[in-house]
Design an enzyme around this catalytic site. Sequence first.
Site, PDB file in Angstrom:
ATOM      1  N   CYS A   1      16.165  61.054  37.257  1.00  0.00           N
ATOM      2  CA  CYS A   1      16.275  61.746  38.541  1.00  0.00           C
ATOM      3  C   CYS A   1      17.536  61.378  39.305  1.00  0.00           C
ATOM      4  O   CYS A   1      18.060  62.200  40.069  1.00  0.00           O
ATOM      5  CB  CYS A   1      15.024  61.512  39.391  1.00  0.00           C
ATOM      6  SG  CYS A   1      14.815  59.837  40.043  1.00  0.00           S
ATOM      7  N   ASP A   2      18.072  60.179  39.119  1.00  0.00           N
ATOM      8  CA  ASP A   2      19.310  59.793  39.804  1.00  0.00           C
ATOM      9  C   ASP A   2      20.443  60.771  39.520  1.00  0.00           C
ATOM     10  O   ASP A   2      21.324  61.003  40.356  1.00  0.00           O
ATOM     11  CB  ASP A   2      19.800  58.413  39.348  1.00  0.00           C
ATOM     12  CG  ASP A   2      18.731  57.360  39.319  1.00  0.00           C
ATOM     13  OD1 ASP A   2      17.571  57.698  39.039  1.00  0.00           O
ATOM     14  OD2 ASP A   2      19.060  56.187  39.546  1.00  0.00           O
ATOM     15  N   ALA A   3      20.416  61.335  38.313  1.00  0.00           N
ATOM     16  CA  ALA A   3      21.488  62.240  37.899  1.00  0.00           C
ATOM     17  C   ALA A   3      21.594  63.446  38.813  1.00  0.00           C
ATOM     18  O   ALA A   3      22.656  64.081  38.896  1.00  0.00           O
ATOM     19  CB  ALA A   3      21.263  62.703  36.461  1.00  0.00           C
TER      20      ALA A   3
END
Length: 299
Positions: A163-165
Amino acid sequence: MKTTRVRNKLFGLFGALTVCVAVQAQLPATWDLATIDANSAKVADWMLTHPRRANLRDWSYGAFYAGLTAYGLANPANGALEAARHVGTNYAWQIEGHIYDGNLHCIAQTYLELARADDSWAALAPTRRAFDQILSARCRVPLSQRVGPYKKIRLNFERWCWCDALFMAPPTWAKMAALTGEEKYRDFMISEYRATHARLFDKEEHLFYRDANYIEPRTKNGKKVFWGRGDGWVMAGLPLVIRELPDNLRTRPWFEDLFKEMCESIGEPVIPSQITYSIEEGLAAAEQIGYPVILRPAF
């Protein structure tokens, strides 16, 4: 109470970006513009004079320089833009290493903002070539899949499988589309963002799992496991994407609704709003939302 266990609290954002600073400071009683500017200058000066890595293009410095660039654009007299330009020229405006890795697209947020501010195609061209290469040989392997006799989950880091991406890469692709006028960059961003959403977003809790390894595990109390910092990345990135999308884009409301949904999930409801195109529509919207209302013209 919510059935969700958020492992880390969503932490503060510098210019809507995440920046960790190894200093302790007491928050002022008032947060006026002068105070915000002074504290932003402290953060910027400390980070610039205490580099922790030789490579300033990784995701952590990519996020810092994106925030630094936003700070410089808000007040060009503070010198932040010159520091950002130095990084770009020092690396010849190149992103680092494996071009498919979304983390490495983050530094290009700075490159593209400077390309816009300076009207410089030189700052944009290397990232554009890298993105064109990705589009010409697009990865179609699933974001994650079970492999081997024990069916372990293997993540595919050539796509946005964590999800950081969603902070690191989508704003850069959205900026590229806005600057070049080529919809292929925006189309790719929307397609990949939806793929990550379909794989990692929990429709009951309205939050993203960190990656596929966190979907099935539960705490000893039977609660789902979410990574608060990761959802913070997603929420910080969404406004950066939305601001680059045309008002009449069919998929823009999807991103806006996702941001509202996530805000409400952590107890931060978003003030209701509507886009209107005439006085009559505006009056009808005001009646629906309820007074008082604020009118903001868009150009």
